[in-house]
Each structure stands twice: as structure tokens, then as C-alpha cells.
Design a protein around this motif. Structure first.
Motif, PDB file in Angstrom:
ATOM      1  N   UNK B 354       0.827  -1.207   0.000  1.00  0.00           N
ATOM      2  CA  UNK B 354       0.000   0.000   0.000  1.00  0.00           C
ATOM      3  C   UNK B 354       0.864   1.260   0.000  1.00  0.00           C
ATOM      4  N   UNK B 355       1.884   1.234   0.841  1.00  0.00           N
ATOM      5  CA  UNK B 355       2.778   2.383   0.889  1.00  0.00           C
ATOM      6  C   UNK B 355       3.473   2.561  -0.445  1.00  0.00           C
ATOM      7  N   UNK B 356       3.947   1.434  -0.995  1.00  0.00           N
ATOM      8  CA  UNK B 356       4.695   1.487  -2.245  1.00  0.00           C
ATOM      9  C   UNK B 356       3.833   2.036  -3.381  1.00  0.00           C
ATOM     10  N   UNK B 357       2.533   1.763  -3.344  1.00  0.00           N
ATOM     11  CA  UNK B 357       1.691   2.164  -4.464  1.00  0.00           C
ATOM     12  C   UNK B 357       1.032   3.511  -4.269  1.00  0.00           C
ATOM     13  N   UNK B 358       0.858   3.931  -3.013  1.00  0.00           N
ATOM     14  CA  UNK B 358       0.132   5.180  -2.801  1.00  0.00           C
ATOM     15  C   UNK B 358       1.015   6.337  -2.355  1.00  0.00           C
ATOM     16  N   UNK B 359       2.047   6.053  -1.614  1.00  0.00           N
ATOM     17  CA  UNK B 359       2.892   7.120  -1.072  1.00  0.00           C
ATOM     18  C   UNK B 359       4.181   7.274  -1.855  1.00  0.00           C
ATOM     19  N   UNK B 360       4.749   6.164  -2.200  1.00  0.00           N
ATOM     20  CA  UNK B 360       6.093   6.190  -2.807  1.00  0.00           C
ATOM     21  C   UNK B 360       6.169   6.987  -4.106  1.00  0.00           C
ATOM     22  N   UNK B 361       5.205   6.866  -5.018  1.00  0.00           N
ATOM     23  CA  UNK B 361       5.355   7.582  -6.290  1.00  0.00           C
ATOM     24  C   UNK B 361       5.611   9.078  -6.122  1.00  0.00           C
ATOM     25  N   UNK B 362       4.873   9.695  -5.212  1.00  0.00           N
ATOM     26  CA  UNK B 362       5.070  11.133  -5.015  1.00  0.00           C
ATOM     27  C   UNK B 362       6.460  11.412  -4.455  1.00  0.00           C
ATOM     28  N   UNK B 363       6.910  10.542  -3.570  1.00  0.00           N
ATOM     29  CA  UNK B 363       8.237  10.728  -2.988  1.00  0.00           C
ATOM     30  C   UNK B 363       9.324  10.550  -4.048  1.00  0.00           C
ATOM     31  N   UNK B 364       9.093   9.632  -4.960  1.00  0.00           N
ATOM     32  CA  UNK B 364      10.074   9.427  -6.036  1.00  0.00           C
ATOM     33  C   UNK B 364      10.181  10.670  -6.907  1.00  0.00           C
ATOM     34  N   UNK B 365       9.051  11.285  -7.130  1.00  0.00           N
ATOM     35  CA  UNK B 365       9.075  12.517  -7.916  1.00  0.00           C
ATOM     36  C   UNK B 365       9.923  13.569  -7.212  1.00  0.00           C
ATOM     37  N   UNK B 366       9.757  13.657  -5.913  1.00  0.00           N
ATOM     38  CA  UNK B 366      10.570  14.601  -5.135  1.00  0.00           C
ATOM     39  C   UNK B 366      12.051  14.256  -5.277  1.00  0.00           C
ATOM     40  N   UNK B 367      12.350  12.988  -5.115  1.00  0.00           N
ATOM     41  CA  UNK B 367      13.751  12.564  -5.180  1.00  0.00           C
ATOM     42  C   UNK B 367      14.348  12.838  -6.567  1.00  0.00           C
ATOM     43  N   UNK B 368      13.594  12.509  -7.599  1.00  0.00           N
ATOM     44  CA  UNK B 368      14.083  12.773  -8.965  1.00  0.00           C
ATOM     45  C   UNK B 368      14.330  14.254  -9.157  1.00  0.00           C
ATOM     46  N   UNK B 369      13.444  15.054  -8.603  1.00  0.00           N
ATOM     47  CA  UNK B 369      13.605  16.500  -8.741  1.00  0.00           C
ATOM     48  C   UNK B 369      14.878  16.960  -8.025  1.00  0.00           C
ATOM     49  N   UNK B 370      15.084  16.432  -6.842  1.00  0.00           N
ATOM     50  CA  UNK B 370      16.279  16.804  -6.078  1.00  0.00           C
ATOM     51  C   UNK B 370      17.545  16.378  -6.817  1.00  0.00           C
ATOM     52  N   UNK B 371      17.535  15.171  -7.336  1.00  0.00           N
ATOM     53  CA  UNK B 371      18.746  14.653  -8.001  1.00  0.00           C
ATOM     54  C   UNK B 371      19.043  15.369  -9.307  1.00  0.00           C
ATOM     55  N   UNK B 372      17.982  15.922  -9.910  1.00  0.00           N
ATOM     56  CA  UNK B 372      18.203  16.594 -11.192  1.00  0.00           C
ATOM     57  C   UNK B 372      18.860  17.957 -11.013  1.00  0.00           C
ATOM     58  N   UNK B 373      18.837  18.445  -9.783  1.00  0.00           N
ATOM     59  CA  UNK B 373      19.361  19.808  -9.580  1.00  0.00           C
ATOM     60  C   UNK B 373      20.870  19.813  -9.382  1.00  0.00           C
TER      61      UNK B 373
END
Lengths: 582, 373, 340
Positions: B354-373
Motif C-alpha cells: 500500500x505504501x509502495x503504491x500510494x505514497x512512494x510515487x510522489x516521494x520518487x518525484x521529489x527525489x528525482x527533482x532533487x537529483x536533477x538539480x
């Protein structure tokens, strides 16, 4: 006089059957095409599969779009290309060593040649750990020595330069040296002698006489090495994480290792890579044929006779070559052995640095015995049939003419361009999806198949050279004496080629026991070779255990390389016994 | 005992012979489990007749784990290394095409989609040992699963992750007590981190980053990556090595395995700190068990599943993995204290589907954004 | 030598692919060989001699034409027929011998019998007897047990010869069999070949670029040039009545001169020599000067400059002649070979 067309002497049943099947030449080419083009076909097909997990094949170009649109694609190709800078450097060094060994016949030349064979057979993965102990940015002994002088540490093994150095020292130079030695050995000495008598210094003789004569062989060796350099994987995987971009092979590995695996993208990227490598492979096979049609520069003064260079030059070069080989081969090997006795790999700042417990743990583990047996089983099961098969292929190719011969040359060399990891993926896919292959999945048959495909070019090449160097009248005489093709092969060609066959056997055996990339994905459960076990240890950062296994595999390689070296020399004597082609 | 030296045919023959001997009473009765039921004994006989079980798992499990299973059940076992990247690829492809050459896979949280597509065998109905099914033997009253149906993917191991490793000769442990202490200018460029971009996406670097994104927010993560991290590496051991040498005196995303290995060899300057404000998340490590629908030896797989989740199996596994089990009766192992969840505390379980499917995607977006900077 | 033909070659053509395009090696060659004949094919390098022999052997397939062997068509380009070499019933000796170094002398010689045992209905004892007989013929019986790789060049050729004749082949093909031997061995082998042919009555077809080999052993000689047979006939006819300037200059030595409006080839032995300038009015003698004198053992070869040009002249070895010496040459009427 009315002529009749009797059958003459009756043909054997085998010959009749083979000739009956649309001509043996066509069947031969089809059989060759399977290992050469099969993996390419599988990869191409899978690259267009956009289905989800567990769904049937669905054609689409999504994977291609993703790969072509990703900025990393271009950067990984660029990085792969840049790292091949080692090839021209390796050519220069390898040529210098080959020239010193063959033409100068420097003191110790036999040892130097043997060391190159030894390096060729050494397992790459554990040898990398030897260089790590020497050149790690943080704890490398060489860096520590330089830092002790108050200077900044100059070496970083995990940099692009470090990767280039590891390849150069362990693979590129030894391989190129081995490839160039035969060409120099066959060179007639009289042009060099004439130049020396005319007053030319050795450097001028080298540059104006020797180099132009062997330039085709050098370029060919360089092309072959460049192809191998582009597809390199293991060293980059182990040392390349700090490099800004991965190389293509590690990126493919990353896609395959994703959760879930991005197989279609991995296949699409592999296809792009393969197209580049196959193009180079085609160029290489073409160049080989051109060279075969040109003058061989052989003469009465070839073989053991060496031109007359001065003693001082020979001794100086001997020292230089000896130092180079000692530093690049013996030193990391020594570090590998040393690392196997360390409590904590690379950690010298402990109260007790050394231990024998790594060895007792490895040798005492149940998995070691199983791995050793698996290694020897795979080695023998690959090398024995492989040597005979490659001999047969070479003999068959010798009977082809015109377009068929050209096609066969290309097909045989195509697998040279297959990176091991891609070949492994293709073999896995074939064994999972092709009905006829499914029953083999879970056995060691796919491993043997993958290893044979991978070594097909070099094995057939060695056999073809051996056959070409043998007087063709041997086989002609047998045919005219009434022997069919099979009897000629078994009674005449095979015994005469025994040294070459044995050399191919050793190459296959060593390749099988060293391989990781090709068999990683298809090794059946419980079947783990020493090299796979070493790779797993290193992947889990258990360097202490890995260096123990690496030392054991290196010692196996030592034995194999001694035999290969002796056979390589014997091949030369056999050539002179049976006579060169008239 | 690794008996697969002769391949499938040999194993079946060996298994059949073992079954015969067992039936004839030539093999002494095993001491585990206590008072086995007839159903269990029949299952073990069937597993033996099949030739044994093949398990894809982490290479660290080693000989002791194999020996424990064999001693308890008498069923032959083949342990294959399969938890790594290429092993996962093989696990996926064989399961997907219905041609599994293994009976059980023990690894990370990688199998949701396979379960959703019906490519896995439901494990819950296979569990017949009372000590496995009795909730009293598990923390929180029931065995944890990571799939919502609590049927396919048990997670018997759970440890606290996101601890901070420091070199106490260089950094005063008292100066790093809460997450914000890592943003201190004194630590700028001196923190090493596990590479969050490692393929697979569930390495410690990614997991810690996702945890911090959830617990502390994007701005925190941006500062960490922007000024505090000196270097990232995919090599877990390298992180510990850096800290031990003082190259980077602080590290995130380390593994207890590596830390304890260094300590055991005499490196005594390593300190492990659980942050006091948000102590971390729960990780199942590589303990998630999956059985493919096409497992060739179904009875053997069932025996293994029961054993693996039993006290005996969990004891062996926890020792090998050096991580605490969720079983209440598996204690006293040599895993470090900092891995134990505090009783009564609620942790984010990153392995929960449940966490992996509902919470994680948004967090991954944050992480990708951070890593792209 | 019987009168029936054992080999008939009709309009045979063959070419090979080369880097710069196709090269035609044989152009419509016609040839007939009588049973029991010793035929030599003589020509310079690149004339197509070995290619012709390899086509007869079945080691190559013709592009055009056909080959009929003992009344059987064994190769026909029009019908893509090319019987493999093991089914033509031939024997062959190669320049390098082609003996198999890893086998004993006996095994080398018995090989054709063993390979054809079933077809010929041979038993082990018969094979052994025939092998021994062949070894005796070439005087190699004493070395029957020796490994062939240990033999000298001459011994290898003997073994090759024994192997070629042991199975009573229709034709024995010889591809420059004496080329790798020294002068003494060559002479011995010539004698052996003649002897074998006399005794066994086999048909021999030899390819050679050596005129002595061809002229001394053959019933007929076929001269080849640029893929064609330019003349075929008895050795004396080839030597004395060459059909073209090429044959005249290739076979034997001589000097080409313009005399009385005709182009003539003068053989060295046909020119008279006097070691002094001719006296005035002496008919038939031409004044000359010795340009060079080479001692050849059995004779002395001179190059003499005169009004006809530089002529090659043979004199007896005992003649004391030095370069620069004045001399006289005599060309008898009717001497010389008229060249077209």
C-alpha cells in the motif's frame, strides 16, 4: 567413343546423405547462421515487445523511443568510445613487446611471451582487486607510498584513467601481443638484415622496414581489440560507479537488473550497440579476407632465425619489457594473493592485519567443492566438443569458394561482437521462449551453447590458420587416394591439427572457467562456477573471500597457460615439419 | 547440503531413494518440529520424493542456513544466488514465462506485480505448522505480509533502517542527535551516501532518501544533496570503509552486515546512531519470500515455506542476515541492538505494498527533482 | 603404350576470382592421352599446368568443357557434374610429396587400398601383399616401419610414388614431382619413374617447368602457355620443329637471328666455332668476338658477338677460350629452325 557416367567408386552412405540435402554447403551455412544470427534475431524481436508482466507478446516501439530519447544513451556510447583510447596505446606497447620477443629475441623472451599468455588466461574480476589494493584513492599502497613523500595521491583506480589502466595492463596489451607475435614470427628476416647491413639503426629498421610489412596484421589486431574494448563489462561494472556516465554494457546490465527488469529497453539498447559492433565485425572479417589474399611476407628466413641486432640494445629492451610485465601482471597478481590473507581487505591499520581464516573458510565450505566441480565440468563439457566442432567448421570452410566462403567468414566472426551480458540475455530468452530449447532450460546446455558461440570466432580462427599453414596436399593426397571427406578429416586433418586442436581446447577451457557475463543468467540452480562465486562475493563486498577464489582460479589459469604456451611453440615446429603451403 | 551436483535427474533419484529409506524407517526420525502432524509428515515425504527444494536467495545465507534446513527437515536443498540484479532478472523472467527452475525466492520487495498477475503461488494456504500460523508467535499479533491480501509475500524480518554511521574519533556522537544536525555547516561535504540511482530503486540510498523526503520534506533533502553529501557509492562496504578511515566521517545508507564485520575485525571507531526525532523506517531487507506459480517441486516449496517462517528457520535466517525477526521467540541473536524496533513505536514500513503504491510515487518525484538539480 | 585413349579433355576452361576481377587460367584446352603413355605438360609459371592437373584429379571443377576418364565422364561443366577425387581411381604425386608425417611409411602406402578396400574387394592379406610389392618397387621396403615425417626429401617422394601406384590407378598424375630434389636425386627419380612405367604399363601425366624432366621421360610433350596448349608432340618434334617462337625459345636454348630474309632459331650445338678469326675469303665463316665464356662441366658455353648479334655457342669443355678473344662462327646451310 560412347561415354558412360558410372558412379566411379561408390560414395559412402554419409556422403550420399549429406549431398542429398540440398547440397552440404547450403546446410553448412544455415548451421553457421544459427549461432551467429540467432541471438541478434532474439534481441531484435524482444526489443519490440511492449507487453506487461506475464502478458503475451505485443508489438510496439515504446522501448526504442525510451532508449533513443534518453540523454544517457548518447553519453554512455560516448563514454564507451572514449574508454577505447587504450587500444592504440595497447597496440604500441603490444607491438613493442612482440618485436622484442620475436625479432630482437631479447634475453628472457620466452618468459615474456609466456607471461602474456598467463595474463590472457587470468580471471579479470579478482585481478581487479589486486589493482584496487595498489591504486585505491583511499588505501592504495602506491598512493600511500607517494603520500609518505608528502605528495598528493596520484592514483584513483575507480576513475576513467584507472579503468583504462586495468584493461591495458591485464587484457589489452597481453591480447594484442599474443595476436601480433605470429605475424612477426612469420616475417622473413632478410629485409631487416639487408637494412642493417646497409647501415640503418634499429629504430629506422623498425620504422621503415618491419612496421610497414606487418601493418596489416597490426591494424587487424587493433580492430579486433577495439571491438572487444567497446563491449567490456566486468571492469566497468566493478570500478565505474564514480564515472559520470555508465558505459553501454553496464547500462544494459542496469536495465536488466531493474525491478521489474526493463527487458525491452535493454534489448533496444543492445540492438543499437550490436549494430555498431556488427558493422565493425563485418569490417574485420572483410579485412581478414583481404589480408589472406595478399602477400604473406613469409620467407626462408622466418621462424626461429632472428636478425642480427646488437647485444646492448637487446639487453636494454629486455630490462624494459621485463619491468613493464612485472609491474602490470605480476604485481597485481601478488596483490591478489596478499589480499587473500587480509582480515579486512585493504585495511592495514589493524592490530592484526593478516589471517589464514579466509582460506580455511573458503576451502572448508561445501560450496567450494561444488563450485570446483562445476567449474571443471563446464570447462571440459565446453572445451572437448568445442575443439572438435571448431575443427570441423574450419575444415568445412576450407572447402567453400566464392560468395559462400565470404558469407561463412562473416558469420563466423559475428559473435566476436556480442558482449557477454547481451549474449547471456539472448540465451536466456531463447531457452525460455523457443519450444525446442525449453527442455534444456535448467541444465548446463545453454551455458555450453553460450560459451561456444562466444568463442566461435577465435576457435575457428586458430583452426583455420593451422589448416592454412598445413600443406593442403596432405588432404588432397588423401582424397585422391580414395578417402572420402570424413575419412580424410579423421585420419589426416585431425591428427595433423592436434596441436592446434589442443590449443583451442585450452582457450575454450580457460574461457569457460573465467566467464561471468555469458553464463550469469543461465546457470542452472546450484550450478555455480568459481568465477560466478567470485563475482557474487565481490558483489556482496566480500573481497576477502573473493581474493581467495580468485587466487585459486588464477592458479588454474597458470596451469592452462603453461600448456597453451608450450603448444603455441609446438605449433610452430609442427608447421615447419609438415611444410608451408607451396 | 548442496546436492545438485548431478542435476535434476540425480536429485530426483536421490530424493526417491531417501523417500524409500524414510518409509522403511532407515532414517532416524527428525527432532523438528515438535509433534509433527500426519499431514506434515506426508508433506515432508512428498518433498523428499520430489528431490528437494531449490531456493534463490542472497549469497550471505551460507552453509549454516542450508545445514539447518537439512537437519530439521531431511529434505535436500539447493541454494542458488539469486538476489542480485541478474538473479532478480532471472526470477522475473522464469516466473513470468511459467518456467521456474526454482521453488522459492527470498529477496527484496520486488514481487508485487507478479502477485497481482497471479504468477505467484499463494503462501498463506500452504502454512500448516501451528507455530507459524499462531499469531502469538509474532510481534503485533500476526505475521507481517507486504501484499494487501496477506497471502503471497510474507516479510518475517524487520529492522530499523536509516541509522547514521559516524567515526567517533572525528565526530562527537553527541553532536548528531536529530536529523537537522546533519545540516550543520561543519558537516558540509563530509557525509557519504549510498547511491540512490542504483538499478532496482530499492537500495538503501533510495530508501533513506524517500524516508527523509517523507519525514523531513523536499527542502531538507535538497540541502543534504546540495551541500552536505560529499560522495555517493553503490558499494555498501565502501561507505563503512570511508567512515572507518575518516575519509567521510559520516555515512547514510550503510548496512549492519558491513559495520559489524569491521567491528569484529577490530575497527573500534564506528558509532551507529538512531536519530531521536524520527528514528527511521522498517525494512524487510532481503527476507521477502515468493513462490512462483510454476515452481517445479510444490511439496518441497511448501515444506520450505513453513520451515522458513518457523522459529528454527527464522533463527537460522536472522543469524545469517544479522537482522531481527518479527518472531517473538527468535531472540538473542548476534544482530546489533540498533536494528531492533522500539516496542510500541510506529514506523513507516517501506515494504508495504500500500505504501509502495500510494505514497512512494510522489516521494520518487521529489527525489528525482532533487537529483536533477 | 596402347592406342586407346584413357583420358580425353574437351574444351576445358577454368577461371578464378581475384581481387581485381576474374582471371581465366585455362582457355578451351583439348587433350587426349593414350593408355600407357607418359605425357608431360611443360610450360612457364602461370601457364595453367597445375590447374589442368587439378581439374583432372577432381580437386577443382571446370567452368567449361568436360573430362572423360577411361570412357567415363567424370566432369562436365554444362551439366554441373564433377566427380569427387576419391571416386576417379587416380594416383597423384605432389611436388612436396604430400606424405603424411604422422603415419608410418607402410600406412602411407597402404592408405589407398584401405580406403578402397570395400570397392575393390580387398582383404587384409591382399592389402599387405600389394603394399609390400609397391614398397619393393621403390626400394623403400627396409623403411616400412619408419614414420614418414622422419624421411629425407627423396625418400618421401619414393613413398609418395609407391602410394600413387599401389592401387593400380587409371592414371598417375605427377605435379612437378622432382622440383624439390637436388640434381642427383632428380636423376635417380627419373630413372625410377621410367622403370615403373615400363614395368607396370601405367599411364603417367606429368606437369613440369623443367625441360629435362619433360623431354627425357615422355612419349609426348604438351607445351602450354597462357592457358592453352600451343604444341603437342614427341620430344624430338618439340625440340627440333617448334610450332612457334615461344615453343622454340622456351624449350631448349638458342639465339634468334635474321638470316637471308628469314628469322631463324640457332641452337648452341648447331653453330660451328673456331678459336681464331676467319681468313679472308673462307666461305661460310663469320668473324666474331667472345663476349663471355662459362665453364659448365660437360661443355663450355660461349656468348659470341658477330654481325648476326650475340649468339650462344657450346664448345667442348677442354677448349681454351677467353672473353675478348677473336673467333669465327659457322652456320651450315639448312641449320636453324625457321620461326613464324
Amino acid at each position: 567413343m560412347q561415354t558412360t557416367e558410372s558412379a566411379g567408386f561408390p560414395a559412402s552412405r554419409v556422403s550420399r546423405a549429406v549431398r542429398g540435402i540440398l547440397g552440404w554447403r547450403s546446410a553448412f551455412l544455415v548451421l553457421l547462421a544459427v549461432p551467429a544470427l540467432g541471438p541478434v534475431g532474439v534481441i531484435l524481436a524482444q526489443s519490440f515487445d511492449t507487453s506487461g508482466l506475464g502478458e503475451p507478446f505485443r508489438f510496439g516501439v515504446g522501448a526504442w523511443r525510451a532508449v533513443l530519447g534518453a540523454p544517457e544513451t548518447l553519453s554512455t556510447f560516448t563514454t564507451s568510445l572514449l574508454l577505447t583510447v587504450r587500444v592504440p596505446a595497447g597496440l604500441a606497447i603490444g607491438f613493442a613487446i612482440a618485436w622484442a620477443v620475436v625479432r630482437l629475441r631479447v634475453p628472457g623472451h620466452q618468459v615474456f611471451e609466456y607471461l602474456c599468455w598467463f595474463a590472457y588466461f587470468l580471471p579479470t574480476v579478482p585481478m581487479v582487486s589486486g589493482w584496487v589494493l595498489l591504486m585505491d584513492r583511499d588505501f592504495g599502497l602506491l598512493n600511500a607510498a607517494v603520500a609518505g613523500l608528502g605528495l598528493p595521491a596520484p592514483f584513483d583506480i575507480r576513475s576513467p584513467g584507472g579503468i583504462v589502466w586495468v584493461h591495458l595492463s591485464l587484457q589489452t596489451v597481453p591480447l594484442l601481443t599474443i595476436l601480433m607475435i605470429p605475424a612477426l614470427r612469420l616475417l622473413d628476416r632478410t629485409p631487416e638484415d639487408a637494412a642493417l647491413v646497409a647501415g640503418a639503426r634499429p629504430a629506422r629498421v623498425l620504422g621503415r622496414v618491419v612496421l610497414p610489412l606487418v601493418a596489416p596484421a597490426i591494424l587487424l589486431a587493433g580492430l579486433a581489440s577495439w571491438i572487444k574494448a567497446l563491449e567490456a563489462f566486468e571492469v566497468e561494472q566493478l570500478l565505474g560507479e564514480r564515472v559520470a556516465s555508465f558505459v553501454v554494457s553496464t547500462r544494459i546490465y542496469g536495465m536488466v537488473s531493474s525491478e521489474p527488469p526493463r527487458m525491452a529497453e535493454a534489448m533496444a539498447l543492445s540492438m543499437i550497440f550490436l549494430l555498431l559492433l556488427l558493422g565493425l565485425g563485418l569490417l574485420y572479417s572483410r579485412a581478414l579476407r583481404w589480408r589472406g589474399q595478399g602477400a604473406a611476407n613469409r620467407g626462408e628466413g622466418s621462424g626461429g632465425a632472428r636478425p642480427s641486432y646488437g647485444t646492448l640494445l637487446r639487453r636494454s629492451v629486455s630490462v624494459a619489457v621485463g619491468l613493464y610485465l612485472a609491474i602490470t601482471i605480476l604485481l597485481p597478481f601478488g596483490m591478489l594473493v596478499m589480499g587473500s590473507f587480509m582480515k579486512l581487505f585493504g585495511f592495514f591499520a589493524l592490530d592484526q592485519v593478516w589471517t589464514t581464516s579466509n582460506w580455511s573458510r573458503v576451502l572448508g565450505s561445501a560450496s567450494f567443492g561444488a563450485s570446483l566441480r562445476a567449474t571443471l565440468t563446464l570447462g571440459l563439457a565446453t572445451a572437448l566438443p568445442g575443439a572438435l566442432l571448431f575443427g570441423l567448421i574450419a575444415a568445412g570452410m576450407a572447402r567453400l569458394r566464392g560468395p559462400q566462403a565470404a558469407a561463412a567468414s562473416v558469420l563466423v566472426w559475428l559473435p566476436w561482437a556480442f558482449p557477454g551480458i547481451i549474449l547471456g540475455v539472448a540465451i536466456l530468452e531463447v531457452s525460455l521462449t523457443f519450444p525446442g530449447m525449453r527442455m534444456l532450460h535448467g541444465t548446463i546446455a545453454p551455458l555450453i551453447l553460450g560459451l561456444l558461440i562466444r568463442d566461435l570466432p577465435i576457435g575457428v580462427h586458430v583452426m583455420r590458420n593451422a589448416l592454412a599453414e598445413t600443406d593442403s596436399t596432405m588432404a588432397d593426397a588423401a582424397r585422391i587416394s580414395g578417402a572420402g571427406w570424413l575419412r580424410t578429416f579423421l585420419r589426416i586433418s585431425l591428427p595433423l591439427q592436434m596441436p592446434a586442436l589442443t590449443l583451442v581446447f585450452l582457450i575454450l577451457f580457460a574461457g569457460a572457467i573465467r566467464d561471468v557475463g555469458t553464463i550469469l543468467l543461465v546457470a542452472p540452480p546450484g550450478f555455480q562456477t568459481l568465477s560466478l562465486q567470485t563475482f557474487n562475493y565481490i558483489s556482496n563486498s566480500q573481497f576477502e573471500m573473493a581474493t581467495v577464489l580468485g587466487t585459486i582460479v588464477a592458479l588454474l589459469a597458470l596451469a592452462v597457460s603453461v600448456l597453451a604456451h608450450l603448444l603455441g611453440r609446438r605449433l610452430g615446429s609442427v608447421r615447419s615439419a609438415v611444410g608451408t603451403r607451396a | 547440503m548442496n546436492t545438485d551436483r548431478f542435476g535434476l535427474i540425480g536429485r530426483r533419484a536421490l530424493g526417491a531413494a531417501s523417500a524409500c529409506l524414510l518409509l522403511l524407517g532407515a532414517i532416524p526420525a527428525l527432532a523438528w518440529p515438535d509433534s509433527p502432524s500426519d499431514e506434515w509428515q506426508a508433506l515432508v515425504e512428498a518433498a523428499t520424493a520430489e528431490g528437494g527444494v531449490t531456493v534463490l536467495a542472497n549469497a550471505n545465507l551460507g552453509d549454516d542456513f542450508i545445514a539447518a534446513f537439512s537437519a530439521d527437515t531431511g529434505v535436500p536443498i539447493t541454494l542458488s544466488v539469486g538476489e542480485h540484479g541478474e538473479g532478480r532478472a532471472r526470477f522475473y523472467r522464469e516466473t513470468e514465462t511459467g518456467q521456474a527452475t526454482f521453488d522459492a525466492f527470498i529477496g527484496g520487495r520486488s514481487s508485487y506485480e507478479l502477485a497481482d498477475k497471479g504468477l505467484l503461488t499463494a503462501i498463506a494456504p500452504l502454512l500448516i505448522l501451528p507455530e507459524v500460523t499462531d499469531g502469538a508467535n509474532w510481534r503485533d499479533g500476526a505475521m507481517p505480509w507486504i501484499d494487501p491480501a496477506k497471502t503471497y509475500l510474507p516479510m518475517p524480518i524487520g529492522y530499523v533502517s536509516a541509522f547514521v554511521l559516524i567515526n567517533k574519533d572525528v565526530i562527537d556522537p553527541a553532536s548528531v542527535r536529530v536529523w537537522d544536525d546533519l545540516l550543520s555547516p561543519d558537516l558540509a561535504g563530509r557525509i557519504a551516501m549510498h547511491d540512490p540511482t542504483v538499478p532496482g530503486g530499492t537500495g538503501a540510498g533510495a530508501s533513506v532518501s524517500l524516508f527523509l523526503a517523507e519525514a523531513k520534506g523536499q527542502a531538507y533533502l535538497e540541502t543534504l544533496y546540495g551541500t552536505q553529501f560529499g560522495e555517493t557509492t553503490a558499494d555498501y562496504r565502501q561507505l563503512v570503509d570511508w567512515v572507518a578511515r575518516g575519509t567521510y566521517p559520516v555515512a547514510l545508507g550503510t548496512r549492519a552486515l558491513d559495520i559489524e564485520r569491521y567491528r569484529a575485525e577490530g575497527v573500534d571507531n564506528l558509532a551507529v546512531l538512531n536519530m531521536q526525532d524520527v528514528p527511521g523506517y522498517i525494512s524487510g531487507g532481503t527476507s521477502i519470500m515468493a513462490i512462483p506459480a510454476s515452481a517445479p517441486n510444490k511439496a518441497a516449496a511448501q515444506v520450505f515455506a513453513n520451515w522458513f517462517l518457523s522459529r528454527s528457520g527464522q533463527t537460522a535466517f536472522a543469524r545469517a542476515a544479522r537482522a531481527p525477526s518479527f518472531r517473538t521467540d527468535v531472540t538473542g541473536g548476534d544482530w546489533p541492538e540498533y536494528l531492533n524496533p522500539e516496542p510500541g513505536r510506529v514506523y513507516i514500513n517501506q515494504y508495504d505494498q500500500n505504501w509502495a503504491e500510494t505514497v512512494e510515487p510522489a516521494l520518487r518525484t521529489v527525489l528525482d527533482d532533487v537529483l536533477s538539480k | 603404350m596402347s592406342t586407346g585413349s584413357i583420358l580425353r579433355i574437351e574444351a576445358l576452361g577454368k577461371g578464378f576470382a581475384a581481387p581485381r576481377g576474374r582471371v581465366e587460367v585455362l582457355h578451351g584446352v583439348d587433350l587426349t592421352v593414350a593408355a600407357g603413355e607418359f605425357l608431360s605438360i611443360l610450360g612457364p609459371s602461370g601457364a595453367g599446368k597445375s590447374t589442368l592437373l587439378r581439374l583432372v584429379a577432381g580437386l577443382e571443377a571446370p567452368d567449361t568443357g568436360r573430362i572423360v576418364l577411361a570412357g567415363t565422364t567424370v566432369a562436365d561443366a554444362a551439366r554441373r557434374l564433377n566427380l569427387p577425387p576419391d571416386r576417379r581411381g587416380l594416383g597423384m604425386v605432389f611436388q612436396s610429396g604430400g606424405v603424411w608425417p604422422h603415419m608410418s611409411v607402410r600406412d602411407n602406402v597402404s592408405f589407398p587400398l584401405v580406403a578402397r578396400a570395400r570397392a575393390l574387394g580387398l582383404r587384409h592379406a591382399e592389402i599387405a601383399a600389394k603394399t609390400d610389392e609397391a614398397l619393393r618397387l621403390v626400394s623403400m621396403a627396409a623403411l616400412a616401419g619408419r614414420r614418414a615425417g622422419e624421411l629425407s626429401g627423396g625418400e618421401k617422394q619414393r613413398v609418395a610414388l609407391a602410394r600413387a601406384v599401389v592401387a593400380a590407378p587409371r592414371i598417375v598424375l605427377l605435379d612437378e614431382p622432382l622440383a624439390s630434389l637436388d640434381a642427383n636425386l632428380r636423376e635417380q627419380m627419373r630413372g625410377l619413374l621410367r622403370d615403373l612405367q615400363d614395368r607396370l604399363g601405367l599411364t603417367f601425366v606429368q606437369v613440369s617447368h623443367d625441360q629435362v624432366d619433360a623431354l627425357s621421360m615422355s612419349h609426348r610433350v604438351a607445351v602450354m602457355a597462357a592457358g592453352r596448349i600451343v604444341q603437342i608432340g614427341r620430344p624430338e618434334d618439340i625440340y627440333r620443329r617448334p610450332a612457334s617462337a615461344f615453343v622454340a625459345t622456351f624449350v631448349g636454348e638458342g639465339s634468334v637471328v635474321e638470316l637471308e630474309g628469314r628469322r631463324l632459331l640457332l641452337r648452341p650445338e648447331d653453330i660451328g666455332f673456331a678459336a681464331a678469326a676467319p681468313t679472308a675469303g673462307e666461305p661460310g665463316w663469320i668473324a666474331g668476338q667472345v663476349i663471355s665464356a662459362a665453364y659448365l662441366g660437360a661443355r663450355r658455353r660461349l656468348v659470341v658477338g658477330c654481325t648476326l648479334g650475340a649468339l650462344t655457342v657450346d664448345v667442348s669443355a677442354g677448349a681454351e677460350v677467353a672473353a675478348g678473344q677473336a673467333c669465327a662462327l659457322r652456320i651450315a646451310p639448312g641449320m636453324g629452325i625457321a620461326l613464324k
